[in-house]
Design an enzyme around this catalytic site. Structure first.
Site, PDB file in Angstrom:
ATOM      1  N   GLU A 191       0.804  -1.216   0.000  1.00 42.89           N
ATOM      2  CA  GLU A 191       0.000   0.000   0.000  1.00 42.89           C
ATOM      3  C   GLU A 191       0.837   1.266   0.000  1.00 42.89           C
ATOM      4  O   GLU A 191       0.547   2.214  -0.724  1.00 42.89           O
ATOM      5  CB  GLU A 191      -0.965   0.013   1.193  1.00 42.89           C
ATOM      6  CG  GLU A 191      -2.132  -0.967   1.071  1.00 42.89           C
ATOM      7  CD  GLU A 191      -1.801  -2.373   1.506  1.00 42.89           C
ATOM      8  OE1 GLU A 191      -0.652  -2.599   1.965  1.00 42.89           O
ATOM      9  OE2 GLU A 191      -2.660  -3.255   1.397  1.00 42.89           O
ATOM     10  N   HIS A 260     -10.108  -4.858  11.117  1.00 38.89           N
ATOM     11  CA  HIS A 260     -10.793  -4.690   9.830  1.00 38.89           C
ATOM     12  C   HIS A 260     -12.110  -3.922   9.951  1.00 38.89           C
ATOM     13  O   HIS A 260     -12.914  -3.954   9.027  1.00 38.89           O
ATOM     14  CB  HIS A 260     -11.088  -6.048   9.187  1.00 38.89           C
ATOM     15  CG  HIS A 260      -9.897  -6.723   8.579  1.00 38.89           C
ATOM     16  ND1 HIS A 260      -8.939  -7.326   9.329  1.00 38.89           N
ATOM     17  CD2 HIS A 260      -9.518  -6.890   7.297  1.00 38.89           C
ATOM     18  CE1 HIS A 260      -8.017  -7.862   8.535  1.00 38.89           C
ATOM     19  NE2 HIS A 260      -8.335  -7.604   7.293  1.00 38.89           N
TER      20      HIS A 260
HETATM   21  C1  LIG Z   1      -2.074  -4.297   4.537  1.00 35.38           C
HETATM   22  C2  LIG Z   1      -3.105  -5.217   4.006  1.00 35.38           C
HETATM   23  N1  LIG Z   1      -3.452  -5.155   2.710  1.00 35.38           N
HETATM   24  C3  LIG Z   1      -4.393  -5.983   2.210  1.00 35.38           C
HETATM   25  C4  LIG Z   1      -5.000  -6.898   3.007  1.00 35.38           C
HETATM   26  C5  LIG Z   1      -6.063  -7.829   2.425  1.00 35.38           C
HETATM   27  N2  LIG Z   1      -5.496  -9.173   2.307  1.00 35.38           N
HETATM   28  C6  LIG Z   1      -5.655 -10.070   3.281  1.00 35.38           C
HETATM   29  S1  LIG Z   1      -4.837 -11.462   2.982  1.00 35.38           S
HETATM   30  C7  LIG Z   1      -4.268 -10.927   1.511  1.00 35.38           C
HETATM   31  C8  LIG Z   1      -3.402 -11.827   0.686  1.00 35.38           C
HETATM   32  C9  LIG Z   1      -2.143 -12.190   1.378  1.00 35.38           C
HETATM   33  O1  LIG Z   1      -1.486 -13.211   0.717  1.00 35.38           O
HETATM   34  P1  LIG Z   1      -0.195 -13.937   1.282  1.00 35.38           P
HETATM   35  O2  LIG Z   1       0.677 -12.966   1.988  1.00 35.38           O
HETATM   36  O3  LIG Z   1       0.398 -14.712   0.187  1.00 35.38           O
HETATM   37  O4  LIG Z   1      -0.753 -14.910   2.406  1.00 35.38           O
HETATM   38  P2  LIG Z   1      -1.775 -16.134   2.269  1.00 35.38           P
HETATM   39  O5  LIG Z   1      -3.133 -15.564   2.419  1.00 35.38           O
HETATM   40  O6  LIG Z   1      -1.541 -16.777   0.967  1.00 35.38           O
HETATM   41  O7  LIG Z   1      -1.481 -17.021   3.425  1.00 35.38           O
HETATM   42  C10 LIG Z   1      -4.735  -9.640   1.262  1.00 35.38           C
HETATM   43  C11 LIG Z   1      -4.463  -8.866   0.052  1.00 35.38           C
HETATM   44  C12 LIG Z   1      -4.641  -6.914   4.375  1.00 35.38           C
HETATM   45  N3  LIG Z   1      -5.223  -7.753   5.243  1.00 35.38           N
HETATM   46  N4  LIG Z   1      -3.695  -6.086   4.835  1.00 35.38           N
END
Ligand SMILES: Cc1ncc(C[n+]2csc(CCOP(=O)(O)OP(=O)(O)O)c2C)c(N)n1
Ligand SMILES: [Mg+2]
Lengths: 457, 334
Positions: A191, A260
C-alpha cells in the site's frame, strides 16, 4: 441416517443467496469435498462443497431459486438404501448461541402520540421528472469509474485485486475487460508503495484512482496520503496539485473484528488540502465519485461494504454529478434535526421512521461530504427544529459529531433548546463476538432515545 | 554470508527420524486438517462469522518448523493462524470457541479467527494486516537478544506479504543487529487471487535476503521432514547468535483464500493435482505404512482419536456462552 444440507454462509455479509446451479441430481452419490452446487452471493458465484458423504435423496430448493436464506435446508443426503422421507424432523443444527443478558430496549412511552406525516424532500440534485433506475451502490460506483475512464484517457485504476479478480468486493468488475491492463492495474500488497506511485503519477499529469481493498489497509499508506498528496499544492505555492482519488470500503462490515472494522471519516476530515466524501445512496455514490475523479485535489472516498449491495434509485442522465459541500435533506421535519453520513444514514432514517410513529417529526440530513461540510444546511435546519442529534459509526472522541456540535454552538447557540447529542460507535476496538459487535455499533434505537432526550420526551 | 540455493529437485535426504516423531507429525498435521474442515463446516452454518482463512494443504510447514523449536521460542503469523496455534500446543477447544466468538475462546471471543494469542505458548498472534507481523517478530527476537537468552522467533508470512516494504526494513535491521529471527515465507503461490508471478518481480523470494546479508533457502513445504531439517538448520544458526535466517517454504492452499473466495484464478485440476500427488499428510502416511512403522489399523485409530478431539472442540465452541456484555468495556487499557 438422512442429513439435511443447509444453505451455507459464504461470506461475512451474506444473509441469503441464489442457488444458481445444482451439480448433482437426486440419486447421485456424493463424496465429501465434491462440488454439489453453485451459489451466487451478492459478490460472486461460489462453488459449494459437500462435507458429508451419501446419496442425494432430495433437492429441496429448485435451481435458480433466489433469496434462499442461510441455513435453509436445500438438500437431503441419505445413506445407501434409505429413502429421503426417512429424514427425522430434526431441526437445523445452527442453534442460536446461548445469550448473555440483553438489556431490554428502551420502552415506548405510556401514551403513544399521534404519528406525524413523513415529508420526503425531493432532491434538487436532478431535475424533477428525470427517468430513474434501480441500482446497487456497487454498480453505481462501477458506472462512475467506467464513465470517467471513457471520458478521460488519463484516468486509471490501481489496487489489489482490482483487475483479474474483478475486485475484492466486485466494484471494479468488468473494468479490466473494457479498459485493459494499462488502465486497470493489479498491484502487489504494498500500500505505501503503490500509493506513493499513484501520488507521483498525479504530479506527473495523470488522474489515478487508487483502490484500497479496505481503508484499514490505507493505514500502511497514511504518510503518502497526508504528507505527499494533501500538502503538495500548498508547499509548491500552488504550482503542483495532486488530482487523485483514494477509494475503498470503510467502517465495519460484519464480524471482521478490530483490525478490519474502523470508520476513518473523522481522521481524514481533519486534513486540510483534502476532500473527504462518504456517500450513503447509490445516486450519491455515482454523482460524487464522478466529481471526485474530476476534482483537482486528493479525494478520500469512503465506501461501505454493507452498502455495496443495497439498491437505490439513480437518475438516468448522461452526465450526472453531485457537487462537493452540498448536504442532502432526505426528510423534512420540525421537531429535531438528525445529521449523519454514510451508513449512519441507515440508522438515522430508521430512527426517523420510529420517531414519526411516536409523534416526533425528524428532519434527516445526509452530509455526503465531510470536507467541505455543508454547515449552512445543518444550521438552517437546527434554527428551525432547535434540536440536533448527530449519527456516525466512528468513535466518539474527536468525531464529526463533536465538530458539528461546536459549530452549532458557535453559530446557532441561541436557537438550541437542548444540548446536541452525538450518537457514535462505542469507544472500544471492534469486538468479534456477535453479541458484543452489536453493542459496539451505533443503532437506530440509540438515535431514537437521543432524539427523545433532546425533545424532552 | 552467501545465499545458498538447494537444487530444483533436491535428493530425498531424509533426516534421521524416529517412528514416534513420524507418528507425531502425522497426528499434528491431521489435527490441523480435521480442525480446519470442521471450521469450514461451522462457517457454512453461520456459527463462525467474518473472515476465516483455512490452512488446509499447508500443514507440513508449521509442523515441520515446530519440530525444531524448544520451550521459550516464539512464533507470530498472519490471519491464517489456526494451524500455528494447534501446532504449538494451544487448546483446540479454545481456538474453535474463539472462531465462534464465545467466552471460552482464547481471546474471550473478542479477537476471532484472525486475532488470537497465547502468552503461555509464546504465540504472539494472529495479525490481520498483511506484513505487520514481520517487524513484530523481529521485535520479539530483539527482546530475547536484549534479555540475553537463546530463544528464537519464527516469523511467518505469505508470498504476498513478502512484497510489503516493512519486510525489507525489517530484514535490514534484523541483519544489522543480528536478531535471532527466522523469517518463514509460506509461499502457497497465491496472495488472494494473485499468483506469485503477477505480483513479484523475481521468482525466488528467499534470495532477497542476500541484499541484506541474510542467508536463505527454499524448502519443499509438502514434505514435513524436509521442513524439519531446514528448521533445525535455521534454528541452530539463530541460536548460535549468527543473526536472522530466511526459509522460503513452498506450499499450497487447497481451499479458497478465505471462505468467501470463489477461487476462479486457478483451475480445479491444479488443486486436485496437488492434493493427489503432493499431499503432505498422505506422504507421511505412506512413509509410516511402507516403513512398517504403523498398520492401517493404527492409523485408523489415530484418525478416530483426532476426530474425537475435533468434535469435542466443536461441541465446546457451540455450547460455550457468548461473552458477557460488559466484556465490551474490558481490556481496552491495562
Ligand atoms: C495491509 C493489508 N493489505 C491488504 C490486506 C487484504 N489481504 C488479506 S490477505 C491478503 C493476501 C495475502 O497473501 P499472502 O501474503 O500470500 O498470504 P496467504 O493468504 O496466501 O497465506 C490480502 C491482500 C490486508 N489484510 N492487509
Ligand atoms: Mg500466499
Amino acid at each position: 441416517m438422512a442429513t439435511e444440507v443447509l444453505m451455507p454462509a459464504l461470506s461475512p455479509t451474506m444473509e441469503e443467496g441464489t442457488l444458481a446451479k445444482w451439480l448433482v441430481k437426486e440419486g447421485d452419490t456424493v463424496t465429501s469435498g465434491q462440488i454439489i452446487a453453485e451459489i451466487e452471493t451478492d459478490k460472486a458465484t461460489m462453488e459449494f462443497e459437500a462435507v458429508d458423504e451419501g446419496t442425494v435423496g432430495k433437492l429441496l430448493v429448485a435451481e435458480g431459486a433466489s433469496g434462499v436464506k442461510v441455513n435453509t435446508p436445500i438438500m437431503v443426503l441419505v445413506e445407501e438404501g434409505e429413502s429421503a422421507d426417512a429424514l427425522p424432523a430434526a431441526k437445523a443444527e445452527a442453534a442460536p448461541a446461548p445469550q448473555a443478558d440483553t438489556p431490554a430496549p428502551a420502552s415506548a412511552p405510556a401514551q403513544a402520540a399521534a404519528p406525524v406525516e413523513i415529508v420526503s424532500k425531493a432532491s434538487a440534485d436532478w431535475p424533477e421528472g428525470t427517468e430513474m433506475k434501480t441500482m446497487s451502490v456497487r454498480e453505481a460506483l462501477r458506472e462512475a469509474m467506467a464513465e470517467e475512464m471513457r471520458a478521460d484517457e488519463t484516468v486509471f485504476l490501481m489496487g489489489e485485486e482490482v483487475g483479474e479478480y474483478q475486485g475484492a468486493y466486485k466494484v471494479s468488475q468488468g473494468l479490466l475487460d473494457e479498459f485493459g491492463a494499462k488502465r486497470v492495474l493489479d498491484t502487489p500488497i504494498t500500500e505505501h508503495g503503490f500509493t506513493g506511485i499513484g501520488v507521483g503519477a498525479a504530479f506527473g499529469g495523470l488522474r489515478p484512482i487508487v483502490e484500497f481493498m479496505t481503508f484499514n489497509f490505507a493505514m500502511q499508506a497514511m504518510d503518502q496520503i497526508i504528507n505527499s498528496a494533501a500538502k503538495t499544492l500548498y508547499m509548491s505555492g500552488g504550482q503542483m496539485g495532486c488530482p487523485i482519488v483514494f477509494r475503498g470500503a470503510n467502517g465495519a462490515a460484519a464480524r471482521v473484528a478490530a483490525q478490519h472494522s474502523q470508520d476513518y471519516a473523522a481522521w481524514f476530515a481533519q486534513i486540510p488540502g483534502m476532500r473527504v466524501v462518504m456517500p450513503y445512496s447509490a445516486a450519491d455514490a455515482k454523482g460524487l465519485l464522478k466529481t471526485a475523479i474530476r476534482d483537482p485535489n486528493p479525494v478520500i472516498f469512503l465506501e461501505n461494504e454493507i452498502l455495496y449491495g443495497r439498491s437505490f434509485e439513480v437518475p438516468v442522465l448522461d452526465d450526472f454529478t453531485i457537487p462537493f459541500g452540498k448536504a442532502r435533506i432526505w426528510r423534512e421535519g420540525t421537531d429535531v434535526t438528525l445529521v449523519s453520513f454514510g451508513i449512519g444514514m441507515a440508522h438515522a432514517l430508521a430512527a426517523a421512521d420510529k420517531l414519526a410513529e411516536e409523534g416526533i417529526s425528524a428532519e434527516v440530513i445526509d452530509l455526503r461530504t465531510l470536507r467541505p461540510i455543508d454547515y449552512d444546511t445543518v444550521l438552517a435546519s437546527v434554527m428551525k427544529t432547535n434540536r440536533c442529534v448527530t449519527v456516525e459509526e466512528g468513535w466518539p472522541v474527536a468525531s464529526i459529531g463533536n465538530h458539528l456540535s461546536a459549530v452549532i454552538m458557535e453559530r446557532a447557540f441561541d436557537y438550541l433548546d437542548a444540548p446536541v447529542i452525538n450518537c457514535t460507535g462505542k469507544d472500544v476496538p471492534m469486538p468479534y463476538a456477535a453479541n458484543l459487535e452489536k453493542l459496539a455499533l451505533v443503532t437506530s434505537d440509540e438515535v431514537v432515545a437521543a432524539a427523545k432526550r433532546v425533545c424532552y420526551r | 554470508m552467501a545465499t545458498r540455493k538447494t537444487p530444483e529437485t533436491p535428493a530425498p535426504k531424509r533426516p534421521n527420524v524416529s517412528k514416534e516423531e513420524l507418528l507425531q507429525y502425522y497426528r499434528d498435521m491431521l489435527l490441523i486438517r480435521r480442525f480446519e474442515e470442521k471450521a469450514g463446516q461451522l462457517y457454512g452454518m453461520g456459527l463462525i462469522g467474518g473472515f476465516c482463512h483455512l490452512y488446509i494443504g499447508q500443514e507440513a510447514v508449521v509442523v515441520g518448523l515446530e519440530a525444531a523449536a524448544k520451550e521459550g521460542d516464539k512464533r507470530i503469523t498472519s490471519y491464517r493462524d489456526h494451524g500455528h496455534m494447534l501446532a504449538c500446543g494451544m487448546d483446540p477447544k479454545g481456538v474453535m470457541a474463539e472462531l465462534t466468538g464465545r467466552e471460552g475462546g482464547l481471546s474471550k471471543g473478542k479477537g476471532g479467527s484472525m486475532h488470537m494469542f497465547s502468552k503461555e505458548k509464546h504465540f504472539y498472534g494472529g495479525h490481520g494486516i498483511v506484513g505487520a507481523q514481520v517487524p513484530l517478530g523481529a521485535g520479539l527476537a530483539f527482546a530475547d537478544k536484549y534479555l540475553g537468552n537463546d530463544n528464537v522467533t519464527f516469523a511467518y508470512f505469505g508470498d504476498g506479504a513478502a512484497n510489503q516494504g516493512q519486510v525489507y526494513e525489517t530484514f535490514n535491521m534484523a541483519a544489522l543487529w543480528k536478531l535471532p529471527v527466522i523469517f518463514v515465507i509460506e509461499n502457497n503461490q497465491y496472495a488472494m487471487g494473485t499468483a506469485q508471478k503477477r505480483s513479484t518481480s523475481t521468482p525466488d523470494i528467499y534470495t532477497r535476503g542476500a541484499a541484506f546479508g541474510i542467508p536463505g533457502e527454499v524448502v519443499d513445504g509438502m514434505d514435513v521432514l524436509a521442513v524439519k531439517a531446514a528448521s533445525e538448520k535455521a534454528v541452530a544458526h539463530c541460536r548460535a547468535g549468527d543473526g536472522p535466517y530466511i526459509l522460503e517454504v513452498k506450499t499450497y492452499r487447497y481451499r479458497g483464500h478465505s471462505m468467501s473466495d470463489p477461487a476462479k484464478y486457478r483451475s480445479r485440476e491444479e488443486v486436485q493435482k496437488m492434493r493427489d500427488e503432493r499431499d503432505a499428510i498422505e506422504n507421511v502416511r505412506e512413509l509410516l505404512l511402507s516403513g512398517g512403522h504403523a498398520t492401517d489399523d493404527d492409523l485408523k485409530s489415530i484418525d478416530r482419536e483426532i476426530k474425537a478431539v475435533v468434535n469435542d472442540s466443536a461441541e465446546f465452541a457451540k455450547t460455550s456462552p457468548e461473552p458477557a456484555l460488559d466484556e465490551l468495556w474490558t481490556d481496552i487499557t491495562a
